[in-house]
Structures are given as C-alpha cells and as structure tokens.
Design an enzyme around this catalytic site. Sequence first.
Site, mmCIF file in Angstrom:
data_model
loop_
_atom_site.group_PDB
_atom_site.id
_atom_site.type_symbol
_atom_site.label_atom_id
_atom_site.label_comp_id
_atom_site.label_asym_id
_atom_site.label_seq_id
_atom_site.Cartn_x
_atom_site.Cartn_y
_atom_site.Cartn_z
ATOM 1 N N HIS A 144 -10.008 76.910 -10.691
ATOM 2 C CA HIS A 144 -8.574 77.103 -10.485
ATOM 3 C C HIS A 144 -8.226 76.601 -9.097
ATOM 4 O O HIS A 144 -9.009 76.774 -8.166
ATOM 5 C CB HIS A 144 -8.224 78.598 -10.613
ATOM 6 C CG HIS A 144 -6.772 78.828 -10.809
ATOM 7 N ND1 HIS A 144 -5.896 78.900 -9.752
ATOM 8 C CD2 HIS A 144 -6.052 78.966 -11.934
ATOM 9 C CE1 HIS A 144 -4.687 79.086 -10.238
ATOM 10 N NE2 HIS A 144 -4.748 79.129 -11.552
ATOM 11 N N ASP A 196 -7.513 81.177 -19.291
ATOM 12 C CA ASP A 196 -7.598 80.406 -20.530
ATOM 13 C C ASP A 196 -8.942 80.512 -21.209
ATOM 14 O O ASP A 196 -9.087 80.169 -22.382
ATOM 15 C CB ASP A 196 -7.307 78.929 -20.244
ATOM 16 C CG ASP A 196 -5.867 78.740 -19.863
ATOM 17 O OD1 ASP A 196 -5.029 79.481 -20.395
ATOM 18 O OD2 ASP A 196 -5.581 77.869 -19.032
HETATM 19 N N1 ACO Z 1 -16.074 72.096 -14.522
HETATM 20 C C1 ACO Z 1 -16.921 71.430 -13.713
HETATM 21 N N2 ACO Z 1 -16.685 71.125 -12.423
HETATM 22 C C2 ACO Z 1 -15.520 71.552 -11.914
HETATM 23 C C3 ACO Z 1 -14.570 72.267 -12.685
HETATM 24 C C4 ACO Z 1 -14.889 72.541 -14.029
HETATM 25 N N3 ACO Z 1 -14.034 73.204 -14.801
HETATM 26 N N4 ACO Z 1 -13.501 72.559 -11.912
HETATM 27 C C5 ACO Z 1 -13.751 72.045 -10.702
HETATM 28 N N5 ACO Z 1 -14.983 71.444 -10.694
HETATM 29 C C6 ACO Z 1 -15.656 70.824 -9.543
HETATM 30 C C7 ACO Z 1 -15.029 69.493 -9.192
HETATM 31 O O1 ACO Z 1 -15.676 68.431 -9.866
HETATM 32 C C8 ACO Z 1 -15.261 69.458 -7.686
HETATM 33 O O2 ACO Z 1 -16.625 69.149 -7.458
HETATM 34 P P1 ACO Z 1 -17.044 68.297 -6.140
HETATM 35 O O3 ACO Z 1 -16.634 69.153 -4.969
HETATM 36 O O4 ACO Z 1 -18.510 68.130 -6.278
HETATM 37 O O5 ACO Z 1 -16.289 67.005 -6.236
HETATM 38 C C9 ACO Z 1 -15.080 70.911 -7.264
HETATM 39 O O6 ACO Z 1 -15.428 71.682 -8.438
HETATM 40 C C10 ACO Z 1 -13.675 71.242 -6.802
HETATM 41 O O7 ACO Z 1 -12.795 70.918 -7.861
HETATM 42 P P2 ACO Z 1 -11.366 70.265 -7.695
HETATM 43 O O8 ACO Z 1 -11.089 69.414 -8.895
HETATM 44 O O9 ACO Z 1 -11.217 69.664 -6.340
HETATM 45 O O10 ACO Z 1 -10.492 71.565 -7.744
HETATM 46 P P3 ACO Z 1 -8.959 71.597 -7.989
HETATM 47 O O11 ACO Z 1 -8.473 72.796 -7.294
HETATM 48 O O12 ACO Z 1 -8.308 70.295 -7.665
HETATM 49 O O13 ACO Z 1 -8.868 71.758 -9.592
HETATM 50 C C11 ACO Z 1 -8.590 72.601 -11.750
HETATM 51 C C12 ACO Z 1 -8.546 72.899 -10.235
HETATM 52 C C13 ACO Z 1 -7.704 71.402 -12.099
HETATM 53 C C14 ACO Z 1 -8.039 73.822 -12.512
HETATM 54 C C15 ACO Z 1 -10.050 72.335 -12.176
HETATM 55 O O14 ACO Z 1 -10.881 73.418 -11.815
HETATM 56 C C16 ACO Z 1 -10.200 72.045 -13.673
HETATM 57 O O15 ACO Z 1 -9.939 70.914 -14.116
HETATM 58 N N6 ACO Z 1 -10.594 73.068 -14.493
HETATM 59 C C17 ACO Z 1 -10.724 72.900 -15.905
HETATM 60 C C18 ACO Z 1 -9.340 72.941 -16.542
HETATM 61 C C19 ACO Z 1 -8.762 74.335 -16.583
HETATM 62 O O16 ACO Z 1 -9.415 75.293 -17.009
HETATM 63 N N7 ACO Z 1 -7.484 74.447 -16.158
HETATM 64 C C20 ACO Z 1 -6.763 75.723 -16.217
HETATM 65 C C21 ACO Z 1 -6.144 76.038 -14.915
HETATM 66 S S1 ACO Z 1 -5.459 77.641 -15.028
HETATM 67 C C22 ACO Z 1 -3.979 77.470 -15.726
HETATM 68 O O17 ACO Z 1 -3.326 76.448 -15.737
HETATM 69 C C23 ACO Z 1 -3.470 78.678 -16.412
#
Ligand code: ACO
Length: 436
Positions: free
Chosen positions: A313, A371
């Site tokens: 998140h 979710d």
């Molecule tokens: N699975 C695997 N790796 C992940 C995930 C995941 N779900 N989420 C983040 N990471 C990793 C990224 O690859 C990144 O790794 P790195 O530092 O080695 O490059 C690190 O964790 C940080 O992630 P970011 O993408 O920079 O985090 P950001 O805050 O931009 O993204 C997001 C948040 C978009 C929600 C992301 O975690 C994601 O795509 N999750 C899956 C989708 C999801 O469940 N979304 C629901 C959000 S809640 C809502 O809308 C109600």
Amino acid sequence: MKLANNKATLSFSNGSPSVDMPVYSGSIGPDVIDIRKLYAQTGMFTYDPGFLSTAACQSAITFIDGDKGELLYRGYPIEQLAVNCDYMETCHLLLYGELPDAEGKAKFSRLVSMHTMVNEQMQFFLRGFRRDAHPMAIMTGLVGALSAFYHDSTDINNPQHREIAAIRLIAKMPTLVAMAYKYTQGQPYIYPRNNLSYAGNFLHMMFATPCEDYVVSPVLERAVDRIFTLHADHEQNASTSTVRLCGSSGTNPFAAIAAGVACLWGPAHGGANEACLNMLEDIQKMGGISKVGEFMEKVKDKNSGVKLMGFGHRVYKNYDPRAKLMQETCKEVLAELGLENDPLFKLAMALEKIALEDDYFVSRKLYPNVDFYSGIVQRAIGIPVPLFTAVFALARTVGWIAQLNEMIGDPEYKIGRPRQLFTGSTARNVLPLGQR
Ligand code: ACO
C-alpha cells in the site's frame, strides 16, 4: 491549520538568496511546508511525481497513520466504527462531521431511501452496452449520465445542490451497480425496497428475481455493510484526488464522481480486489497450496512482472487495519455459508503466512491490504468477480462526495493545475512536408 513554531529555509549552492517558507501543523500527522509562493520567489517548481511528499489540500475527514496501521474517520478508529456503527451512520459522519443520534440516523436513512430509484430512462441508456461489458465501463457511463437527469442539483457552488447531489449519489449507486449486474445476466432489474437496510436492499436488488424473492441473511447483510464501511473513505488516494481535481474546475458532482469511478477501476487501486481473486484462482489452477512457493519466487523476481495482489500500500507500511476486520468478516461469511474449507480462503491464508515471514515482504514493509480478503467475501456471497470494483465504487461514493464538498467549501480552493519539468524538444521550425 495553524502556523508551526519553526519555518523552513531553502538555500541554494549557487549563491541565490535563500527563501523562508511557513510551516503549518495539522491536528495530527506530519507538518507541511507551504510552498505556494515558491515559484514567485525563486522561479522554480517542486518535483514530486506520484505526490509522495505533497499535501494537495487540508482536510478534516479521514486520517491515516501508515506506520501505525491506523485509520480514523473524523477521529473515530475504523475498528470501533466497523463494530459499533453501520454504513448509514458512517455516511452521516463523513458527510456532516458527526455520528447521528437515533433520531438523526432514522431521518438520514429515510432521506437516502427516498432517492434509491433511478429515472426509468436509465435502463434504456444501459441497453446501449454489450451484455458482456465490464461493470466498471457501465458504471463510468451511468454515473456520468446522472448529470443529465438532475439539472436541479448540478451547481457545485450551491450548498443545497451539493447536499441533494450527495444524497442522490449515495442512494442511487447500489441501484446502478445492481442494474449493471442484472444487465450482464440478462435478468430483469429489481426495484429498490425502502423497508430494507442499505446493505440489505443492495443484496435484494442483486439476487431477487421477479419469480423468486430473496431473503436477506443477517450475516451476509452485516458483511456487505462492513465492506461498505471499510471502503467509505481513505484520505487523498488516487480516485479521491481525481474527484477533487476534476471537481476543482467547477464541474457538476455527478461528473466528478464518474471521474473517480474511472480512476478506481485500475488494478493498482480499486481493481486490486478483482486482480487478487483472479490471482488466487490462477494459483489454484496451477495446483493450489503446493504451488505457493513457486508463485512467490515469481513475485520476488523483478523480471517476471508478477505482483502479489492485495499486498502493499502506498501509505500503510504496517498491517492495513481494514484487512484485519475483513479477515474476521471472511471467516463469519464462510461459516454462515458452510464454506469453511473454501480452497481459495486456505490459499489466501497460506500466501499471507509466507509473505509475513519472507524477508522480501518484511524488508519492504508489504502487508495485506483490505482487498486481500474482500474478494473472497464477495465471491462467497455470490457477487461475480468483475463486479467487485463496482461494489468498491458504491462504498467509496460517500467519501468522494464528502471530500468534494469539503474542497468546494474551502475558501483556499483553486482549480487544480500541477506544473511540470519539461524535457522535450525546445522550439523548432516546421519544415515543409517535402523537406522532412
Ligand atoms: N508484490 C510484490 N512486490 C511489491 C508489491 C507487491 N504487491 N508491492 C510493492 N512491491 C515492491 C515493489 O516492487 C518495490 O520493490 P523495490 O523497492 O525492490 O523496487 C517495493 O515493494 C516498493 O513498492 P512501490 O511500488 O514503490 O510502492 P508504491 O507505494 O508505489 O505502491 C501499490 C503501492 C501500488 C499498492 C503496490 O504495493 C501494488 O501494486 N500492490 C498490489 C496491488 C494492490 O493490492 N493494490 C491495492 C491498493 S489498496 C486499495 O486501493 C484499496
């Protein structure tokens, strides 16, 4: 907001004069540096793609402490609201700032129920869609189309218009989502029943048919109500910011909420519950729990492009408090329906256990979000996977409209207009076609 005791000073290594900027404190959460005069004073913008460090507004509605895993609506912890209040009370709280007393609740619920029907023309509008259209495509169209029906509540600068538009949107969303579902099933639409609760009426419109009534189970009704409550607002997320930005032009509330619906559709936002359930079903097809290790290796491999949906998140760097509540609801619903051994639920538990112990997730502070469990609950109730995000949109409508109304009522509100760092070509001459 009030001025903090300190100020921020921006200095430059090239000898340009330094600039002092005021710092403001809210009631909780980080202070903000007021950079509104930065461009006038320095000729520079700030650069913050994805708004990682930018507060775009002041708000008194929802507060999240992502490190603690805390979510407050108007100061009340989500854990208390989910247990002690229902969605109508939560809507009242978000819209007007206070929980209603018994009389206020009855009045508000009655007001909402007086607006649950949609204009009969709406069904003809729906007919233009293919039967296999994605419900969010339908919802984006239908919500925007509401503005064509309510000319008496489209002036966003008029507080009475804003109020009645808010009630109309909250009241009509369940009807529209159920219509979108019935349309894809080829079934007749079921009219709202105003003697049922908000959640009970939604279940009724979804699952009753003209030839068979639907008896609403109190456990499922409570589960749906909790899904609505947990999703009601979430601070300045992508769709809420979209609603604010869209509404900042003075457009009507129905159009602004339609923009929020469109934004919510994305798999990184509201579409995650659908993506999460699809992921669980894919792993199940691959062989289920025995394949979890293999799947996790793919998730950790950056080149695979695979993410663990329902995890991570932007703001929560701790367990999403809504995920805990949703896990509880998940257990209740599965028990009610005799699905305790549901393979997808077991798979989700296995994935969660591994992820919470694995260094990849621990070091990145990736925890389950709401979710992760809401999809399993909805699927068990009989809500089809493509409709999940539409249910989320229904629940979030109150948050969007409360935030939009707060913005319009804020004397500091201006049309939103982000700036850019331009990296394209500088001015050049157009050559005649033959010379290019
Ligand atoms: N699975 C695997 N790796 C992940 C995930 C995941 N779900 N989420 C983040 N990471 C990793 C990224 O690859 C990144 O790794 P790195 O530092 O080695 O490059 C690190 O964790 C940080 O992630 P970011 O993408 O920079 O985090 P950001 O805050 O931009 O993204 C997001 C948040 C978009 C929600 C992301 O975690 C994601 O795509 N999750 C899956 C989708 C999801 O469940 N979304 C629901 C959000 S809640 C809502 O809308 C109600």
